[in-house]
Design a protein around this motif. Sequence first.
Motif, PDB file in Angstrom:
ATOM      1  N   MET A   8     -35.877 -63.620  72.681  1.00  0.00           N
ATOM      2  CA  MET A   8     -37.158 -62.999  72.376  1.00  0.00           C
ATOM      3  C   MET A   8     -37.396 -62.922  70.873  1.00  0.00           C
ATOM      4  SD  MET A   8     -38.535 -59.137  73.157  1.00  0.00           S
ATOM      5  CE  MET A   8     -37.667 -58.444  71.734  1.00  0.00           C
ATOM      6  N   PRO A  42     -37.536 -67.050  68.970  1.00  0.00           N
ATOM      7  CA  PRO A  42     -38.141 -68.037  69.877  1.00  0.00           C
ATOM      8  C   PRO A  42     -38.147 -69.456  69.329  1.00  0.00           C
ATOM      9  CG  PRO A  42     -39.841 -66.728  68.804  1.00  0.00           C
ATOM     10  CD  PRO A  42     -38.526 -66.096  68.443  1.00  0.00           C
ATOM     11  N   ARG A  81     -41.541 -54.215  73.859  1.00  0.00           N
ATOM     12  CA  ARG A  81     -41.726 -55.645  73.569  1.00  0.00           C
ATOM     13  C   ARG A  81     -40.904 -56.479  74.546  1.00  0.00           C
ATOM     14  NH1 ARG A  81     -42.154 -58.885  68.854  1.00  0.00           N
ATOM     15  NH2 ARG A  81     -43.518 -57.262  67.984  1.00  0.00           N
ATOM     16  N   TRP A 133     -42.201 -59.324  77.098  1.00  0.00           N
ATOM     17  CA  TRP A 133     -41.621 -60.679  77.022  1.00  0.00           C
ATOM     18  C   TRP A 133     -41.080 -61.097  78.381  1.00  0.00           C
ATOM     19  CZ3 TRP A 133     -36.570 -62.350  77.834  1.00  0.00           C
ATOM     20  CH2 TRP A 133     -36.274 -63.647  77.409  1.00  0.00           C
ATOM     21  N   ARG A 163     -43.839 -62.201  80.658  1.00  0.00           N
ATOM     22  CA  ARG A 163     -44.329 -63.547  80.323  1.00  0.00           C
ATOM     23  C   ARG A 163     -43.373 -64.614  80.805  1.00  0.00           C
ATOM     24  NH1 ARG A 163     -45.472 -60.967  75.394  1.00  0.00           N
ATOM     25  NH2 ARG A 163     -43.702 -62.001  74.392  1.00  0.00           N
ATOM     26  N   GLN A 164     -42.070 -64.352  80.677  1.00  0.00           N
ATOM     27  CA  GLN A 164     -41.095 -65.317  81.143  1.00  0.00           C
ATOM     28  C   GLN A 164     -41.188 -65.523  82.645  1.00  0.00           C
ATOM     29  OE1 GLN A 164     -38.926 -67.101  78.978  1.00  0.00           O
ATOM     30  NE2 GLN A 164     -40.387 -66.151  77.576  1.00  0.00           N
TER      31      GLN A 164
END
Length: 234
Positions: free
Chosen positions: A160, A163, A221, A225, A228-229
């Motif tokens: 994360m 990236p 955060r 993340w 989204r993954q």
Amino acid sequence: MNMPWFKQRGPILSLEQLQRRDRLRPPAPLDLCPLQTQRMVVLDLETSGLDMRRDIVLSIGAVVIERSSIHLGDQFESTLLRPAQKISESVLIHGIAPNELENGEEPAEALLDFMEFVGDSPILAFHAGFDQRMLTRALKQALGYKLRHPFIDVAELAPMLCPDNRPRQNYLDDWCTHFGLQVLQRHHASADALVTAELALILMSKARRQGLDNLSALNQRLANWRQRQQANFM
């Protein structure tokens, strides 16, 4: 008159062990405490295998991160837990001889020592989900204790926060090579906890440069993340 048969539930603990268990500190919330002053416990477990329902914890090692440094004088040295059943596979996996395990600590004592060491601090680990589930089950079986401490996964923090600059594989050895960290002894709880803590310090420095100055912001955060993954794989 037939008397009912009562079966005692839970582990059998001494009065001293019960008192120690009841004095264990509850976890502190992930708040706005700056990362530079936050106390964090970095954990590594060695287990008899990877089956989280059947395998058991064999060894615990942990170090403390506080004030942006690793406190080498404040470590939970690798402690062997004496298993209830005979373990032979561990010799091949971890280099732990069966006689070492037989001379290990009683699980209830070792786990009480460890939780007193943790206090109310959050716990970091590499692939933390595995360590969290294994430790949770061990504490329930040995102490009748429910683990509530938050875990933060260094294996998620690393990609994360990096990236665009990351190794091809997401294993501890890959990140150690990537950042030039020296692993003194793999599959040894204290050594793995120490190198995970070194990696965590690098990542915490990157987090601060990205405006993430406390574990609450970092955890939020991380949750975003993670979503989204997951969406990318749907």
